[in-house]
Write a protein that holds these residues in place. Structure first.
Motif, short mmCIF file in Angstrom:
data_model
loop_
_atom_site.label_atom_id
_atom_site.label_comp_id
_atom_site.label_asym_id
_atom_site.label_seq_id
_atom_site.Cartn_x
_atom_site.Cartn_y
_atom_site.Cartn_z
N HIS A 162 0.55 5.83 -11.98
CA HIS A 162 1.14 5.30 -10.74
C HIS A 162 1.72 6.49 -9.99
O HIS A 162 2.64 7.15 -10.48
N HIS A 195 3.27 7.83 -6.39
CA HIS A 195 3.78 7.55 -5.05
C HIS A 195 3.68 8.84 -4.25
O HIS A 195 4.49 9.76 -4.39
N ALA A 216 -2.74 3.59 -9.37
CA ALA A 216 -1.96 2.90 -8.33
C ALA A 216 -1.36 3.98 -7.43
O ALA A 216 -0.43 4.68 -7.83
N THR A 219 0.62 4.68 -4.15
CA THR A 219 1.50 4.02 -3.19
C THR A 219 2.06 5.08 -2.24
O THR A 219 1.97 6.28 -2.51
N THR A 220 2.66 4.64 -1.14
CA THR A 220 3.09 5.62 -0.14
C THR A 220 4.17 5.07 0.77
O THR A 220 4.51 3.88 0.72
N PHE A 253 -4.43 2.05 -0.40
CA PHE A 253 -3.19 2.09 -1.17
C PHE A 253 -2.97 0.80 -1.94
O PHE A 253 -3.33 -0.29 -1.50
N ALA A 286 0.17 -0.18 -2.66
CA ALA A 286 1.35 -0.75 -2.02
C ALA A 286 1.93 0.30 -1.07
O ALA A 286 1.67 1.50 -1.22
N MET A 287 2.72 -0.17 -0.10
CA MET A 287 3.30 0.74 0.89
C MET A 287 4.71 0.32 1.26
O MET A 287 5.03 -0.87 1.24
N HIS A 288 5.53 1.30 1.59
CA HIS A 288 6.82 1.06 2.23
C HIS A 288 6.67 1.50 3.69
O HIS A 288 6.29 2.64 3.96
N GLU A 330 -3.03 -4.28 -0.79
CA GLU A 330 -2.35 -4.65 -2.03
C GLU A 330 -3.07 -5.79 -2.73
O GLU A 330 -3.25 -5.78 -3.95
#
Length: 430
Positions: free
Chosen positions: A254, A256, A294, A296-297, A323, A325-327, A366
């Motif tokens: 995982h 990020h 995984a 993510t970013t 991705f 998941a993303m913020h 996602e």
């Protein structure tokens, strides 16, 4: 004393609050809820955006109004960068991001003498890493271990280098020692965190890098223990890093990868140290060495000068990276940074609309990523029971829920994943 904490901001702040909790309880003090009655209220602040500053001020005022006779102590990034902002707010103890162990003694002194104390240094004068006790006081499933402090990237939107100072690293020996202490306490997953962990080792002799530390950390670990990484810069991901990391069975796949924008012109205005081509190279490398990593970013939309065309470039780039998941954050003007003075400040309505569109793209990606795990059997580390279901995460940080009559807290067990509901995989414990 009865002491209440309120923490704003990042995982490093959360880690440092947990460390302070341990130090203070070790000195005989008692922790109580922030919305209850306490002798001292500690607000561990964030200053990454103007909104963070506002929230910090709100919590200070709330505590002072609720408890006129209590000690109000403020620490963290906000007073470190804006000490004058504490004037007139009824704060009894002002500290920053340094000497967290000394903070406990200052708090006791302030409580006893009832005289205001200000203890601030120049963050850039710090040369050594302050070792704090890792791990929380409850949970015993996942613990954070801070391995680095400081940042010298000086992104145009960010004030954190001024709050945290230059890069300082926890030595490999001390990292391993803290890790073993956490394992003895029963933790099954350790998250290596810091302000900018990609820079770990820059201040240490011998040219050590993050992958050297990971090999030290993961050496001879039990199979049921996981090591997870905090946020990384794309420059960290090289063929050598991936080859060596893929040989570490305890390392969670995982990653990020901090991105902020998929448009090269925007990245240049942000003073980021990569372009979209280098970022995508990192994504491809991870896919080449890890099974369904995984990735993510973070994404900032509406950065000063961002045109609709530039935002469309970012949306296209998001799809290329796929991705997990993303913020997503609408750009928030941070006074005292170059970006705050840039022309072409984007209207709030436009930022919100772009954030919505980016969120739609993120949700689609996602769902696609999680769907590929349906039908697979994977180990899940369970953390808590909610609504009759045990909930936990896979090594890829996919959320999983499964029924079980057993107490699965802190247990790593095989789960057959049978469906997807929202962003949670539903499974059967084997």
């Amino acid at each position: 004393m009865k002491i209440a904490f309120y923490t704003l901001g990042c995982k490093v702040n959360q880690y440092e609050t947990q460390a302070l909790e341990q130090v203070l309880t070790g000195r005989g003090h008692t922790l109580v809820p922030f919305d209850g009655e306490a002798d001292a209220y500690i607000i561990n602040t964030c200053t990454v955006t103007a909104v963070s500053d506002k929230k910090s001020r709100q919590m200070i005022r709330r505590a002072r109004k609720a408890a006129p006779d209590a000690v109000i102590a403020v620490c963290g990034c906000y007073p470190q960068t804006h000490p004058d902002a504490m004037d007139g707010m009824g704060v009894d103890l002002v500290s920053g991001t340094g000497d967290r162990l000394g903070f406990a003694g200052l708090l006791e002194r302030t409580w006893q003498e009832r005289q205001p104390v200000t203890a601030l240094d120049n963050a850039f004068d710090r040369r050594s890493f302050e070792i704090l006790p890792a791990g929380g006081l409850e949970g015993r499933t996942r613990a954070m271990l801070k391995i680095e402090d400081g940042c010298v990237n000086f992104c145009s939107y960010c004030i954190i280098p001024y709050a945290r100072g230059r890069v300082r690293s926890l030595s490999p020996q001390d990292t391993r020692r803290e890790l073993e202490r956490l394992l003895e306490a029963g933790y099954r997953e350790i998250v290596l965190t810091g302000i900018e962990i990609s820079s770990w080792g820059q201040d240490l002799p011998g040219g050590q890098t993050l992958i050297d530390l990971l090999e030290t950390v993961c050496r001879d670990l039990p199979g049921e223990v996981r090591i997870r990484l905090g946020s990384l810069e794309p420059r960290t991901i090289t063929p050598d890093f991936c080859r060596r990391a893929a040989a570490l069975p305890n390392l969670c796949p995982h990653f990020h990868l901090s991105m902020q924008s998929g448009c090269d012109a925007v990245l240049a205005r942000m003073n980021r140290k990569y372009d979209s081509a280098r970022y995508y190279e990192s994504v491809q490398l991870l896919h080449g060495y890890f099974d369904r990593p995984a990735i993510t970013t973070d994404l900032i939309v509406g950065f000063p000068g961002e045109t609709e065309e530039e935002f469309q470039q970012t949306l296209t780039f998001l799809h290329r990276c796929a991705f997990a998941a993303m913020h997503i954050f609408p750009y928030s003007k941070r006074p005292d940074t170059p970006a705050a003075k840039m022309p072409g400040q984007v209207l709030n309505a436009v930022k919100e609309e772009r954030a919505r569109r980016a969120a739609e793209t993120a949700a689609e990606m996602e769902h696609t990523y999680l769907s590929q795990w349906v039908g697979q059997t994977v180990p899940v580390l369970f953390e808590e029971e909610q609504g009759g279901l045990w909930r936990g995460h896979t090594a890829h940080y996919c959320a999983v829920a499964a029924p079980s009559p057993r107490d699965l807290h802190n247990c790593l067990v095989q789960v057959q994943l049978e469906g997807l509901e929202g962003n949670t995989l539903k499974g059967v414990v084997l």
